[in-house]
Write a protein that holds these residues in place. Sequence first.
Motif, PDB file in Angstrom:
ATOM      1  N   LEU A  54     -39.608  13.349   0.878  1.00  0.00           N
ATOM      2  CA  LEU A  54     -39.058  12.703   2.066  1.00  0.00           C
ATOM      3  C   LEU A  54     -40.134  12.297   3.068  1.00  0.00           C
ATOM      4  O   LEU A  54     -39.884  11.457   3.938  1.00  0.00           O
ATOM      5  CB  LEU A  54     -38.057  13.637   2.757  1.00  0.00           C
ATOM      6  CG  LEU A  54     -36.840  14.069   1.938  1.00  0.00           C
ATOM      7  CD1 LEU A  54     -36.027  15.102   2.719  1.00  0.00           C
ATOM      8  CD2 LEU A  54     -35.977  12.869   1.571  1.00  0.00           C
TER       9      LEU A  54
ATOM     10  N   ALA B 291     -37.929   9.916   8.524  1.00  0.00           N
ATOM     11  CA  ALA B 291     -37.323  11.082   7.867  1.00  0.00           C
ATOM     12  C   ALA B 291     -37.816  12.404   8.444  1.00  0.00           C
ATOM     13  O   ALA B 291     -37.135  13.425   8.330  1.00  0.00           O
ATOM     14  CB  ALA B 291     -37.611  11.047   6.364  1.00  0.00           C
TER      15      ALA B 291
ATOM     16  N   PRO C 243     -39.000  17.436   7.348  1.00  0.00           N
ATOM     17  CA  PRO C 243     -37.827  16.558   7.231  1.00  0.00           C
ATOM     18  C   PRO C 243     -36.643  17.105   8.018  1.00  0.00           C
ATOM     19  O   PRO C 243     -36.424  18.314   8.071  1.00  0.00           O
ATOM     20  CB  PRO C 243     -37.527  16.554   5.730  1.00  0.00           C
ATOM     21  CG  PRO C 243     -38.809  16.937   5.077  1.00  0.00           C
ATOM     22  CD  PRO C 243     -39.466  17.899   6.031  1.00  0.00           C
TER      23      PRO C 243
ATOM     24  N   ASN D 296     -31.207  12.157   4.929  1.00  0.00           N
ATOM     25  CA  ASN D 296     -32.263  12.820   4.172  1.00  0.00           C
ATOM     26  C   ASN D 296     -31.715  13.540   2.947  1.00  0.00           C
ATOM     27  O   ASN D 296     -32.381  13.606   1.903  1.00  0.00           O
ATOM     28  CB  ASN D 296     -33.010  13.816   5.063  1.00  0.00           C
ATOM     29  CG  ASN D 296     -34.132  13.165   5.840  1.00  0.00           C
ATOM     30  OD1 ASN D 296     -34.449  11.995   5.642  1.00  0.00           O
ATOM     31  ND2 ASN D 296     -34.747  13.916   6.744  1.00  0.00           N
TER      32      ASN D 296
END
Length: 338
Positions: free
Chosen positions: A183, A189, A211, A217
Amino acid sequence: MPQITLKSYQQAALNALGAFARAAQMKGPALAFGEQAGRPYNPDPFGAVPCVCLRIPTGGGKTVLAAHAVPLLARAWRATDAPVAVWLVPSDTIRSQTLKALQTAGHPYRAALEAHYGPGVKVCALEDVAQIAPPDWGRQAVVVVATIQSFRIEETGQRNVYSFSEAFEPHFRGTDAQRLAVLQPLPDAVVAAEEAAQDGKGVLKGFVGQPRWSLANWLALHEPILIVDEAHNTKTDKSFTALKRLNPSFILELTATPIPGQNQRAVPRQRAGAGCGKHDQAANCPGRASARLAAGRLCSGANPTRTGSRGAEGRGRGRLWRQGLRAPHRAVPGAKRG
């Protein structure tokens, strides 16, 4: 309601789509596209992520094709029997209609999914994603139906899908750091220091550089197959960024009115059957260009604009033309949905 028997042109489009996905697995999308379409593949704006557009005329059955395409791409591209698919539509009315059809036992759209995944396939709206238990992800097929507007915004804090949500704590807590690392490169993110400093509740203070526990996400973590209905409405930089935030593994677009910049090869009218237009195509369109898939069609290109756009995006359209990508026709304003 029994499962629909696909018309010959619909099956041809799916066959072409599957052939491209399998070839792309072996050779990469650019080479696979070039061999099937006989023209260059434009990777913008999604890079190595294949983006294919099926051009189906109004009334030609785009939704049923999409329902069949989910398991097809899951097998041919992802090699999984438990995919995550995010199905994006242009309006809340269409979202409600599509969601109801995909959730209703016996409906042909639902039947197309159950034929591969059984009655356990999960179809839900965004607000129900957190209710799917963490162990079910990767064990059962999940299809999330939403509007593109739910993800398309300049300020991610203005959309709940990007907000930090404790509802996803059990999902993220059970995910190892190595997997979460995918991510990190995605737009917006990760929790930034500035964002944490402005958080009046202090929730984000301990998550700087990590994240977010967000719906977007969580979907991105599963590299979903994206289905983009009425894709001619998603040709802006803002839309491209929204799609990138979802970290898709494959993007399938559907439209009856592709924008200039798509390469196309027609399916003869007599193969389309009643209710279909002169040309039925399958195209590959990373930003917007098409590559025909066999009897259907593939489209490849990166034209984020419609006819008549100006400025930087207009220059992007000119760049596509200089690369030799043909514009099939002008999108028809107010065209009815197929």
